[in-house]
Scaffold this motif. Sequence first.
Motif, PDB file in Angstrom:
ATOM      1  N   GLU A  40      10.026  50.771 -55.518  1.00 53.86           N
ATOM      2  CA  GLU A  40       9.634  50.615 -54.115  1.00 53.86           C
ATOM      3  C   GLU A  40       9.509  49.135 -53.752  1.00 53.86           C
ATOM      4  O   GLU A  40       9.963  48.699 -52.692  1.00 53.86           O
ATOM      5  N   ALA A  41       8.905  48.349 -54.643  1.00 52.80           N
ATOM      6  CA  ALA A  41       8.761  46.910 -54.382  1.00 52.80           C
ATOM      7  C   ALA A  41      10.124  46.228 -54.306  1.00 52.80           C
ATOM      8  O   ALA A  41      10.344  45.348 -53.460  1.00 52.80           O
ATOM      9  N   ARG A  42      11.043  46.621 -55.183  1.00 49.13           N
ATOM     10  CA  ARG A  42      12.395  46.035 -55.124  1.00 49.13           C
ATOM     11  C   ARG A  42      13.079  46.375 -53.811  1.00 49.13           C
ATOM     12  O   ARG A  42      13.733  45.533 -53.204  1.00 49.13           O
ATOM     13  N   ASP A  43      12.931  47.647 -53.370  1.00 50.81           N
ATOM     14  CA  ASP A  43      13.525  48.056 -52.094  1.00 50.81           C
ATOM     15  C   ASP A  43      12.947  47.247 -50.940  1.00 50.81           C
ATOM     16  O   ASP A  43      13.671  46.773 -50.064  1.00 50.81           O
ATOM     17  N   LYS A  44      11.614  47.075 -50.953  1.00 51.49           N
ATOM     18  CA  LYS A  44      10.980  46.278 -49.892  1.00 51.49           C
ATOM     19  C   LYS A  44      11.469  44.837 -49.949  1.00 51.49           C
ATOM     20  O   LYS A  44      11.709  44.215 -48.916  1.00 51.49           O
ATOM     21  N   GLY A  45      11.605  44.299 -51.152  1.00 50.04           N
ATOM     22  CA  GLY A  45      12.102  42.929 -51.300  1.00 50.04           C
ATOM     23  C   GLY A  45      13.515  42.795 -50.743  1.00 50.04           C
ATOM     24  O   GLY A  45      13.828  41.820 -50.060  1.00 50.04           O
ATOM     25  N   ASP A  46      14.358  43.790 -51.031  1.00 50.70           N
ATOM     26  CA  ASP A  46      15.721  43.769 -50.494  1.00 50.70           C
ATOM     27  C   ASP A  46      15.701  43.815 -48.964  1.00 50.70           C
ATOM     28  O   ASP A  46      16.417  43.062 -48.298  1.00 50.70           O
TER      29      ASP A  46
END
Length: 162
Positions: free
Chosen positions: A59-65
Motif C-alpha cells: 500500500e505504501a509503495r502504491d501511495k508513493g507511486d
Amino acid sequence: SAELESGDVVSRALYDDVKDLKDELERSDQQLRGVVAELQGRLAASQEENRRLRGALVEARDKGDRNGELADARTRNFKQCEKSLTEAKVQLESVNRRLDTSDELRRQKQIAIEELSSKVVDSPHLCEGLQVQFNDCSKAREAAEGRVQEQVHNVSNSKIIL
C-alpha cells in the motif's frame, strides 16, 4: 530368605527410581508441550504480522507511486504556467508598444486638431470630424488598455493558483 528380601528391596528401589524418572519425564514432556504450544502461537502471530506488514508495504509503495505521478503532473502544470506567463509578458510588451504608438498618434492628431481649429474658424464640420476621430482614437486606446489589464489579471490569477 534374607537374599529374597534384599532383592525385593533392590527391586522396589529400582521400581521407585524408574517411577520417579517416568514421572519426571512426563512433567518434562508436559512442559515441552506447553513451550511448543506457546512457540506455535508466537509463530502464527508473527506470520500474521508479517502478512499485515507486507500488505502495508504494498500500500505504501502504491501511495508513493501515486504521489510521484502527482508531483510529475504538478511539475508539468507549473512549467506550462511559466510558459503561458512568458507568452503573456511578450503579448503585454507588444500591446504596450502599440499603446505607445497610439498615444503618439493621438497627440499628433490633437495637435493637428488644435492647429486646424485655430485656422479654420468657419469650418465647424471639419473640426467636428477631427474631434470624432480623436474621440475614436481615445476609445480604442482605452479598450486596448482594458484588454491589457485583463490579460495581466488572468496571468496573475493563474500564477496564484499554482
